[in-house]
Motif scaffolding. Structure first.
Motif, PDB file in Angstrom:
ATOM      1  N   TYR A   1       0.817  -1.218   0.000  1.00 40.33           N
ATOM      2  CA  TYR A   1       0.000   0.000   0.000  1.00 40.33           C
ATOM      3  C   TYR A   1       0.849   1.267   0.000  1.00 40.33           C
ATOM      4  O   TYR A   1       0.410   2.315  -0.458  1.00 40.33           O
ATOM      5  CB  TYR A   1      -1.097  -0.001   1.071  1.00 40.33           C
ATOM      6  N   GLU A   2       2.080   1.129   0.480  1.00 44.71           N
ATOM      7  CA  GLU A   2       2.980   2.278   0.381  1.00 44.71           C
ATOM      8  C   GLU A   2       3.235   2.627  -1.087  1.00 44.71           C
ATOM      9  O   GLU A   2       3.266   3.792  -1.480  1.00 44.71           O
ATOM     10  CB  GLU A   2       4.304   1.943   1.063  1.00 44.71           C
ATOM     11  N   ALA A   3       3.396   1.573  -1.926  1.00 46.56           N
ATOM     12  CA  ALA A   3       3.718   1.782  -3.330  1.00 46.56           C
ATOM     13  C   ALA A   3       2.477   2.055  -4.171  1.00 46.56           C
ATOM     14  O   ALA A   3       2.589   2.329  -5.368  1.00 46.56           O
ATOM     15  CB  ALA A   3       4.447   0.558  -3.874  1.00 46.56           C
ATOM     16  N   ALA A   4       1.303   1.973  -3.560  1.00 47.81           N
ATOM     17  CA  ALA A   4       0.069   2.123  -4.348  1.00 47.81           C
ATOM     18  C   ALA A   4      -0.020   3.510  -4.981  1.00 47.81           C
ATOM     19  O   ALA A   4      -0.638   3.673  -6.036  1.00 47.81           O
ATOM     20  CB  ALA A   4      -1.155   1.857  -3.483  1.00 47.81           C
ATOM     21  N   LEU A   5       0.605   4.505  -4.358  1.00 48.11           N
ATOM     22  CA  LEU A   5       0.567   5.850  -4.943  1.00 48.11           C
ATOM     23  C   LEU A   5       1.376   5.866  -6.242  1.00 48.11           C
ATOM     24  O   LEU A   5       0.877   6.266  -7.297  1.00 48.11           O
ATOM     25  CB  LEU A   5       1.120   6.880  -3.950  1.00 48.11           C
ATOM     26  N   ALA A   6       2.609   5.390  -6.160  1.00 47.52           N
ATOM     27  CA  ALA A   6       3.465   5.400  -7.346  1.00 47.52           C
ATOM     28  C   ALA A   6       2.939   4.437  -8.413  1.00 47.52           C
ATOM     29  O   ALA A   6       2.954   4.749  -9.601  1.00 47.52           O
ATOM     30  CB  ALA A   6       4.893   5.030  -6.965  1.00 47.52           C
ATOM     31  N   ASP A   7       2.460   3.291  -7.980  1.00 50.16           N
ATOM     32  CA  ASP A   7       2.068   2.268  -8.955  1.00 50.16           C
ATOM     33  C   ASP A   7       0.675   2.485  -9.529  1.00 50.16           C
ATOM     34  O   ASP A   7       0.434   2.223 -10.693  1.00 50.16           O
ATOM     35  CB  ASP A   7       2.089   0.875  -8.294  1.00 50.16           C
ATOM     36  N   SER A   8      -0.253   2.917  -8.673  1.00 47.12           N
ATOM     37  CA  SER A   8      -1.654   2.941  -9.074  1.00 47.12           C
ATOM     38  C   SER A   8      -2.318   4.301  -8.884  1.00 47.12           C
ATOM     39  O   SER A   8      -3.503   4.446  -9.160  1.00 47.12           O
ATOM     40  CB  SER A   8      -2.446   1.919  -8.250  1.00 47.12           C
ATOM     41  N   GLY A   9      -1.592   5.261  -8.369  1.00 45.63           N
ATOM     42  CA  GLY A   9      -2.202   6.566  -8.119  1.00 45.63           C
ATOM     43  C   GLY A   9      -3.138   6.578  -6.924  1.00 45.63           C
ATOM     44  O   GLY A   9      -3.920   7.498  -6.742  1.00 45.63           O
ATOM     45  N   GLN A  10      -3.079   5.520  -6.096  1.00 47.52           N
ATOM     46  CA  GLN A  10      -3.914   5.487  -4.894  1.00 47.52           C
ATOM     47  C   GLN A  10      -3.033   5.812  -3.686  1.00 47.52           C
ATOM     48  O   GLN A  10      -2.072   5.109  -3.396  1.00 47.52           O
ATOM     49  CB  GLN A  10      -4.569   4.113  -4.727  1.00 47.52           C
ATOM     50  N   ASN A  11      -3.399   6.889  -3.014  1.00 52.27           N
ATOM     51  CA  ASN A  11      -2.561   7.425  -1.947  1.00 52.27           C
ATOM     52  C   ASN A  11      -3.116   7.052  -0.581  1.00 52.27           C
ATOM     53  O   ASN A  11      -4.207   7.464  -0.218  1.00 52.27           O
ATOM     54  CB  ASN A  11      -2.498   8.950  -2.093  1.00 52.27           C
ATOM     55  N   TYR A  12      -2.362   6.258   0.175  1.00 56.75           N
ATOM     56  CA  TYR A  12      -2.781   5.907   1.534  1.00 56.75           C
ATOM     57  C   TYR A  12      -2.243   6.958   2.492  1.00 56.75           C
ATOM     58  O   TYR A  12      -1.032   7.182   2.556  1.00 56.75           O
ATOM     59  CB  TYR A  12      -2.259   4.518   1.923  1.00 56.75           C
ATOM     60  N   ILE A  13      -3.162   7.590   3.192  1.00 62.15           N
ATOM     61  CA  ILE A  13      -2.752   8.539   4.217  1.00 62.15           C
ATOM     62  C   ILE A  13      -3.339   8.079   5.550  1.00 62.15           C
ATOM     63  O   ILE A  13      -4.207   7.216   5.583  1.00 62.15           O
ATOM     64  CB  ILE A  13      -3.170   9.987   3.885  1.00 62.15           C
ATOM     65  N   CYS A  14      -2.838   8.639   6.625  1.00 62.16           N
ATOM     66  CA  CYS A  14      -3.156   8.071   7.921  1.00 62.16           C
ATOM     67  C   CYS A  14      -3.589   9.159   8.895  1.00 62.16           C
ATOM     68  O   CYS A  14      -2.940  10.197   8.989  1.00 62.16           O
ATOM     69  CB  CYS A  14      -1.912   7.353   8.440  1.00 62.16           C
ATOM     70  N   ALA A  15      -4.697   8.915   9.576  1.00 59.90           N
ATOM     71  CA  ALA A  15      -5.203   9.863  10.575  1.00 59.90           C
ATOM     72  C   ALA A  15      -5.108   9.197  11.941  1.00 59.90           C
ATOM     73  O   ALA A  15      -5.842   8.255  12.224  1.00 59.90           O
ATOM     74  CB  ALA A  15      -6.642  10.241  10.255  1.00 59.90           C
ATOM     75  N   VAL A  16      -4.197   9.674  12.767  1.00 58.87           N
ATOM     76  CA  VAL A  16      -3.917   9.006  14.039  1.00 58.87           C
ATOM     77  C   VAL A  16      -4.557   9.746  15.206  1.00 58.87           C
ATOM     78  O   VAL A  16      -4.252  10.899  15.475  1.00 58.87           O
ATOM     79  CB  VAL A  16      -2.399   8.908  14.299  1.00 58.87           C
ATOM     80  N   LYS A  17      -5.447   9.029  15.876  1.00 62.42           N
ATOM     81  CA  LYS A  17      -6.092   9.522  17.086  1.00 62.42           C
ATOM     82  C   LYS A  17      -5.915   8.425  18.110  1.00 62.42           C
ATOM     83  O   LYS A  17      -6.244   7.278  17.823  1.00 62.42           O
ATOM     84  CB  LYS A  17      -7.588   9.704  16.799  1.00 62.42           C
ATOM     85  N   GLY A  18      -5.407   8.746  19.276  1.00 57.71           N
ATOM     86  CA  GLY A  18      -5.202   7.706  20.279  1.00 57.71           C
ATOM     87  C   GLY A  18      -3.819   7.095  20.145  1.00 57.71           C
ATOM     88  O   GLY A  18      -3.003   7.521  19.335  1.00 57.71           O
ATOM     89  N   ALA A  19      -3.600   6.072  20.944  1.00 61.16           N
ATOM     90  CA  ALA A  19      -2.270   5.476  20.996  1.00 61.16           C
ATOM     91  C   ALA A  19      -1.954   4.763  19.692  1.00 61.16           C
ATOM     92  O   ALA A  19      -2.758   4.021  19.162  1.00 61.16           O
ATOM     93  CB  ALA A  19      -2.202   4.487  22.155  1.00 61.16           C
ATOM     94  N   CYS A  20      -0.776   5.006  19.186  1.00 57.65           N
ATOM     95  CA  CYS A  20      -0.351   4.450  17.902  1.00 57.65           C
ATOM     96  C   CYS A  20       1.035   3.887  18.148  1.00 57.65           C
ATOM     97  O   CYS A  20       2.022   4.600  18.080  1.00 57.65           O
ATOM     98  CB  CYS A  20      -0.351   5.569  16.868  1.00 57.65           C
ATOM     99  N   ALA A  21       1.089   2.615  18.501  1.00 58.76           N
ATOM    100  CA  ALA A  21       2.344   2.079  19.028  1.00 58.76           C
ATOM    101  C   ALA A  21       2.814   0.877  18.238  1.00 58.76           C
ATOM    102  O   ALA A  21       2.016   0.061  17.782  1.00 58.76           O
ATOM    103  CB  ALA A  21       2.170   1.686  20.498  1.00 58.76           C
TER     104      ALA A  21
END
Lengths: 483, 552
Positions: B115-135
Motif C-alpha cells: 500500500y505504500e507503493a500504491a501511490l506510485a504504482d496505481s495513483g492510490q494514496n494511503y494517508i493516515c489519521a492518528v487519534k489515540g495510541a499508535c504504538a
C-alpha cells in the motif's frame, strides 16, 4: 495580590522539602507557577475569587497540627509542597525488589512508568476542579460552598504535589508533562482529561456529593496503592495527600446523607411512607430516594471504570517493579511478590458471568477494585440506617459490578443492576429505570437555587450535625464578594 | 499452529476492517474484533493484529486497486476510541513458533510495501489519521502511509516501544522507515525507539515522525479536507468502473492444489513442491475493453492471482518443502501476446494494475525463503512475465535439443519489452540488470533478442539459464541437484540464497527485508526475547525479562 515575578517561595509555599535550597526545582516551579495561577483565575468565577473563604491550609506534616483554619481568598491559598515524614530505613514493600531499600531517586529503568502513573494521577486533580467550577453559583449553603472550595483548593494542592515530583525527578520530560497538566481540560474537545470520569459534567450538587463519595474514593485507593511505592518521594507525597482526601469523602458521605435526611424529614412531616410516590415527594422540594439511587448507580459505575481492565499488564508490571502496591500492602499476609499466586477475577464467557483464577500479578487492578467496593459499601450502609431510623421501607443497593460499564470485561455486555445479562436492546429500553433521566436531571436542577444566608440551607438538604472547625451553625463560612 | 492458513478472503468475510467509499476518497477503519484471532489463546485487544487481520488488509488493498479504481485517497484510521492500533498482538507473538513469527512478519512487510507503493504504482494514496495510541506495529502501519496526521489532544502519540518493552525490534519496517523514509535524525530516532510512551504533539512533527499535528477539535474536519484536497490534486485518471475479483477456482487434494492456470504438486518425501504454470489457451483479448470485459477471468490476471496464492500457501502451510520447482506449459507466443496487450496500453488503468500486480507477485517469489529452481522443459512457455521466473530462482535447468519420445515443441526462452523495466525487484533493478550486474553492456545485447524464441544453446549463450542438458544427462543432473539441495541445512540455504538473490544497490525495501528482518529474526531466536524468562514470553505477567548481558 500575588507578586508573580518575585514569588517568595519559602514564605508563599509551605514546604518541607527544603525548596529554598533546591535552586533547580525552585526555578522550574517558578516557571510553572504563573500558568497555574492563570489556570485558577480563568476557572473559578470572579466573585468567588474575591471572596473570603474559611479554609484549612496545610502548614506542617505533623499529624497533630498539620492544618490551620482562616479566611483566605482562594487565589492566595498557600499551595504547599508537603511530604509525609520519611520513614527511617524504609524498604520496598512488594514485587521483585521486595525488602530492598526504598529508592530516593528514580531508577532509570522505571522512569517512564513512574512518570506515566504520576501524570495520570496528577491529571485527575485539576480535572475535578474543572468539573465543579460552576457549582458555587448554586451552593445550597455557605457551609457547602466552603466545603466545595476546600475540596477545590486541595485538589489544586494535590496537583502541586504531583507537579513537584515531575519537576524534581523527571527532568525536561517531567516539566513538559507538568505543563500539559494545565493544557488538558475537563470535557475539552482539543485536549480532554485522560480518564473518562473526569470529562463528565458535575451539573448539580448531588452529583458533586456522589463524585466526592465514589470517585474521590477511587482517588483514595489509587493514592493508597501509590503510597506503597518503592519510590519514596512518591510514597511520602501520597501519604500526606491521603490526610486531605479523607475530608473529600467526608463531604461526599455527609452531603448525600444530608440530602437523604431532608427527604426523610419532609416525607415524615407530610405523612408520606411510600418512597416511590415520587411526584408527591418532589412536590415537597426534596429529592426522592429512587432518584438518589439512580445517581448512585451512575457515579458508582463511572468510578469502577477508573480501575481499568480487570487483567492488566501495566498493573502487573507496576506491582512487580515495586512502583504501585495493593491497598494496605503491609497488612496483607503473603509473600508480597505474587509470582506464583492466583486471584479470582470475574469475566464473561459464553454469555455467562463467571469467576476464574488468574495469575495474581495480572489481577492487581481487580483486587484494588474489590477493596474499593468494600470500602464504598460502608457509607451506603450508614445511609440505609438513616432511612430505617426514619421508618421508611427503602434500601440503597450498590449495583452489580457489571452494570453500565465502559471499561473491562463487562463493557462488551449489557448487565442490569442485579447482575443479569440481557440484550442491548432490552437494556436500553429499561435504562431509565436505573440511571438518571433528563427529566430527573431537570428536576434536580430546579432545586439548585443558591442559599447564601449564614445558617440557612436549601430545601433539599439538611443542616450538618457539626460545623467545620467546630464553628456554630450560623457561622459565615464564606464572606461573599458581591461586586 | 498447524491450522491451514487461507489467504483468500472477501469483503463479506471481513471481521477487522470497515470501508466507507466516498467518491475518490475511501475511509478505511481498523476495528479489530477481539475474538477474531486466527488462532486460540489470545484476544486482539486495542486494535492489535495477527496474520488474519493482515490478510484482510492485503485483500482490501488489492481490491481497492481492481474493484475501486475510482478511489484516489485512502484514509487509514481507527474505529475505536482512544487507540489507533497497539501493533502486533504480543501474546500471539509470544505463543507463536519461530517460523510463524517470521512468516507473519514477511507477509505484513509485503502488505505494508504494497500500500505504500500504491501511490506510485496505481495513483492510490494511503494517508493516515492518528487519534489515540499508535504504538509499535500501529505506527508501522502509519509509517507505510504517505502522509501522517496526528491529533494534538496532549495524549495521542506515536511510539515504537518494542525495544524497551519487549526486547525485540519494530520489525515491520519501523526502524527503516523512520530513518530512510521519514529521515528522522539518527540521534532522535535513537531516543524515539527507546522510549515506551513515544512522542506526541508538536515534537512529533518537529522530529519528522508525522507530517501534520492538528488541534483535536479541528482534527476530523481537517482530515476530511486533506483527503479531498489530495484527491482533487491527484493525477490519477478517473475510472468509472472497476472489475470484480471473483473467487479463485481452486481445489485442494492431499498431494497438491489445482487452480485454473497453476498446478501445485507436493512431493513430501522428496521435500519438494512443483509449481506448473499453464500458459493461455486462447488468443489475447482484442483490446483493453475486451480485457476489462474478461476482468478476473483474463488469463494474465487469473494466473497472477493463482500464482500469488500458491506461493503464500506453500510458504505458510508447507514449511517442510524446502525446494520449489517452477515449470511452465504452453505456447510462448500466446504469453507474449497477452503481455503485449498490457504493455501497449500501460496508461489504461487495468492494464497498468495487472502489470503492477505481476511485479508484486514476482517480488513475492524473490522473497520466498525456499530453494527455487526453474525446470525449462520442452513444451514450456518461459516468455515475458513467466521468463522472469528464470531469474527469480536460484538456478535453472533447460532441456537441450530433442528428447527421445518427447514430441513437445523444443524448450525456448522468449524475452519481451516487459523484461526490461516492468517487473523491477526490491532493489529497484530489473532481474536482468541484477543478473548481469558485472556486465551491464549485456543488457543492450539482450534487448536485441526480444521476441525471438531462444532455444537452449542460444539461451545458454545469452546467460539466461544456468545449465542446458540433453537427453543423455538431463535426468541425472536434475535429480542430483534436487537430492543435493534437499540434503543441505535449510537455515544455511535460506541465508545463502537471501544473500545471493539481491545483488546491487540497497533500497528501503531491501534494507527492510535484509538488514531489519535478519536482525529481527536473530533476536527472535535469542533467549533474551523468546527464552522462558525472555521479555516476549514474560510480557503480560508483570515480570520483567531476564537478560544475559553479554554483548554478542
Amino acid at each position: 495580590m500575588i507578586d508573580l515575578i518575585n514569588v517568595s517561595y519559602d514564605t508563599q509555599i509551605p514546604n518541607n522539602v527544603n525548596l529554598s535550597q533546591d535552586k533547580k526545582v525552585l526555578k522550574a516551579l517558578e516557571k510553572w507557577h504563573p500558568g497555574y495561577i492563570n489556570w485558577w483565575n480563568d476557572l473559578i468565577p470572579q466573585n468567588f475569587q474575591e471572596s473570603m473563604v474559611y479554609l484549612r491550609t496545610a502548614v506542617s506534616v505533623d499529624p497533630k497540627g498539620w492544618a490551620k483554619f482562616d479566611y483566605v481568598k482562594m487565589p492566595e491559598y498557600r499551595w504547599g509542597v508537603l511530604l509525609a515524614p520519611a520513614v527511617e530505613d524504609r524498604k520496598i514493600p512488594m514485587g521483585e525488589h521486595y525488602g530492598e531499600p526504598a529508592w530516593q531517586e528514580v531508577p532509570g529503568e522505571y522512569r517512564n512508568m513512574l512518570k506515566r502513573l504520576i501524570v495520570i494521577q496528577g491529571d485527575t486533580e485539576p480535572g475535578s476542579v474543572e468539573q465543579q467550577r460552576f457549582l458555587g453559583l448554586t451552593a445550597p449553603s455557605l457551609y457547602d460552598m466552603r466545603n466545595l472550595f476546600q475540596v477545590n483548593v486541595e485538589e489544586g494542592r494535590h496537583l502541586w504535589a504531583m507537579v513537584y515530583l515531575l519537576q524534581k525527578y523527571f527532568g525536561r520530560d517531567g516539566r513538559e508533562e507538568a505543563d500539559d497538566l494545565l493544557v488538558r481540560s475537563s470535557g475539552s474537545d482539543d485536549s480532554p482529561r485522560m480518564l473518562g470520569a473526569f470529562n463528565e459534567e458535575t451539573p448539580d450538587w448531588l452529583s458533586f456529593f456522589m463524585f466526592t463519595y465514589f470517585t474521590d474514593r477511587d482517588g483514595k485507593m489509587q493514592l493508597e496503592s501509590l503510597a506503597q511505592s518503592g519510590f519514596d518521594p512518591l510514597s511520602r507525597t501520597c501519604r500526606f495527600m491521603l490526610t486531605e482526601e479523607a475530608h473529600h469523602m467526608f463531604v461526599g458521605e455527609t452531603g448525600v446523607g444530608r440530602t437523604i435526611q431532608a427527604t426523610l424529614e419532609a416525607m415524615n412531616k407530610a405523612g408520606i411512607t411510600d418512597p416511590y410516590d415520587i411526584n408527591k415527594i418532589r412536590d415537597l422540594g426534596v429529592i426522592d430516594l429512587p432518584t438518589i439511587q439512580k445517581k448512585l448507580n451512575l457515579h458508582y459505575t463511572l468510578s469502577l471504570d477508573l480501575f481499568g481492565q480487570e487483567v492488566s499488564t501495566n498493573a502487573a508490571n507496576a506491582f512487580n517493579y515495586g512502583i504501585k502496591g495493593r491497598y494496605m500492602e503491609q497488612r496483607i499476609d503473603d509473600d508480597h511478590k505474587l509470582q506464583n499466586d492466583t486471584y479470582a477475577v470475574t469475566s464473561v464467557k459464553d454469555g455467562k458471568i463467571i469467576t476464574e483464577d488468574v495469575p495474581a500479578l495480572t489481577a492487581i487492578n481487580m483486587r484494588l477494585r474489590d477493596d474499593y467496593v468494600r470500602d464504598a459499601a460502608g457509607g451506603v450502609g450508614r445511609w440505609n440506617k438513616q432511612i430505617a431510623k426514619a421508618g421508611i421501607d427503602y434500601e440503597f443497593k450498590m449495583p452489580h459490578e457489571g452494570f453500565h460499564r465502559q471499561i473491562g470485561v463487562f463493557s462488551a455486555v449489557a448487565v442490569d443492576p442485579d447482575g443479569n445479562i440481557m440484550s442491548s436492546d432490552e437494556w436500553h429500553k429499561r435504562k431509565d429505570e436505573w440511571l438518571p433521566t433528563k427529566a430527573d436531571g431537570d428536576y434536580i436542577q430546579s432545586l439548585m437555587v443558591p442559599c447564601y444566608e449564614p445558617g440557612k440551607y436549601a430545601s433539599w438538604i439538611a443542616a450538618p450535625k457539626v460545623g467545620i472547625d467546630n464553628k456554630p451553625g450560623d457561622f459565615e463560612y464564606v464572606k461573599l464578594h458581591m461586586a | 499452529m498447524t491450522k491451514i492458513i487461507d489467504f483468500q478472503t472477501d469483503p463479506s468475510k471481513y471481521r477487522h476492517w470497515k470501508i466507507d467509499y466516498d467518491g475518490p476518497v475511501a475511509n478505511l477503519y481498523m476495528d479489530v474484533d477481539e475474538n477474531g484471532g486466527l488462532f486460540e489463546g489470545y484476544e486482539l485487544k486495542l486494535n492489535s493484529y495477527d496474520l488474519g487481520v493482515d490478510i484482510e488488509l492485503a485483500d482490501i488493498v488489492q481490491r481497492m486497486r481492481f474493484e475501486h479504481p475510482e478511489v484516489k485517497v485512502i484514509v487509514m484510521q481507527s474505529a475505536k476510541d482512544k487507540v489507533f492500533c497497539a501493533g502486533a498482538n504480543i501474546r500471539m507473538l509470544g505463543g507463536a513458533a519461530h517460523s510463524h513469527k517470521v512468516n507473519f512478519c514477511k507477509f505484513t512487510n509485503e502488505t505494508r510495501n504494497t500500500y505504500e507503493a500504491a501511490l506510485a504504482d496505481s495513483g492510490q494514496n494511503y494517508i493516515c489519521a492518528v487519534k489515540g495510541a499508535c504504538a509499535g506495529g500501529g505506527y508501522e502501519l502509519a509509517l507505510a502511509c504517505n502522509h501522517i496526521m496526528l491529533t494534538d489532544d496532549s495524549t495521542s502519540s506515536v511510539a515504537l516501544p518494542e525495544v524497551p518493552l519487549l526486547a525485540v525490534l519494530p520489525g515491520t519496517g519501523g526502524l527503516t522507515r523512520v530513518t530512510d523514509k521519514r529521515k528522522v535524525r539518527r540521534d532522535r530516532a535513537d531516543v524515539f525507539c527507546s522510549i515506551e510512551e513515544g512522542v506526541k504533539g508538536k515534537r512529533a512533527k518537529e522530529w519528522r515522525l508525522v507530517d501534520e499535528v492538528i488541534p483535536n477539535s479541528k482534527f476530523d474536519e481537517t482530515v476530511v479536507a486533506r483527503a479531498r484536497e489530495m484527491a482533487a490534486n491527484s493525477d490519477k485518471v478517473d475510472v468509472a468502473q472497476g472489475i470484480e475479483l471473483t473467487p479463485l477456482s481452486r481445489s485442494f487434494t492431499a498431494d497438491g492444489i489445482t487452480y485454473s492456470t497453476v498446478e501445485v504438486v507436493l512431493n513430501r518425501s522428496a521435500k519438494r513442491a512443483t509449481v506448473t504454470i499453464k500458459g493461455p489457451d486462447a488468443a489475447a483479448p482484442a483490446d483493453v475493453d475486451a480485457l476489462a470485459a474478461q476482468g478476473a477471468e483474463a488469463w494474465i490476471l487469473r494466473c497472477a492471482r493463482e500464482l500469488d496464492d500458491a506461493i503464500l500457501h506453500l510458504r505458510n502451510n508447507e514449511k517442510e518443502l524446502g525446494l520449489i520447482e517452477f515449470q511452465t506449459q504452453g505456447d510462448p507466443e500466446l504469453v507474449i501476446a497477452h503481455e503485449a496487450l498490457l504493455l501497449a496500453n500501460k496508461d489504461h488503468w487495468l492494464a497498468n494494475e495487472i502489470l503492477q500486480y505481476w511485479k508484486r507477485v514476482l517480488k513475492r517469489v524473490d522473497m520466498t525463503s525456499r530453494s527455487l529452481v526453474a525446470i525449462v522443459e520442452h513444451g514450456s512457455c518461459f516468455a515475458g512475465p513467466l521468463a522472469e521466473l528464470l531469474w527469480a530462482v536460484d538456478r535453472s535447468y533447460m532441456m537441450l535439443e530433442e528428447f527421445d519420445g518427447d514430441n513437445r515443441p523444443l524448450a525456448t526462452v522468449t524475452l519481451s519489452d516487459g523484461n526490461f523495466g516492468t517487473y523491477k525487484m526490491g532493489n529497484d533493478l530489473t532481474r536482468l540488470e541484477t543478473r548481469f550486474l558485472g556486465t551491464p553492456e549485456d543488457i543492450a545485447t539482450l534487448e536485441g533478442l526480444k521476441g525471438q524464441q531462444l532455444e537452449a544453446d542460444a539461451a545458454d549463450d545469452a546467460g539466461l539459464v544456468t545449465y542446458v542438458y540433453d537427453d543423455i544427462d538431463w535426468e541425472d543432473e536434475v535429480r542430483l541437484f534436487m537430492e543435493e539441495r534437499a540434503s543441505f541445512s535449510p537455515d544455511a540455504m535460506t541465508g545463502m540464497e537471501a544473500n545471493l538473490r539481491f545483488a546491487g544497490p540497497e533500497t528501503m525495501e531491501t534494507r527492510i527485508f535484509g538488514r531489519l528482518t535478519a536482525w529481527q529474526n536473530w533476536i527472535f531466536q535469542r533467549p533474551n526475547a523468546v527464552g522462558p524468562d525472555g521479555a516476549l514470553q514474560r510480557y503480560g505477567t508483570g515480570m520483567r525479562g531476564e537478560y544475559n548481558m553479554e554483548r554478542v
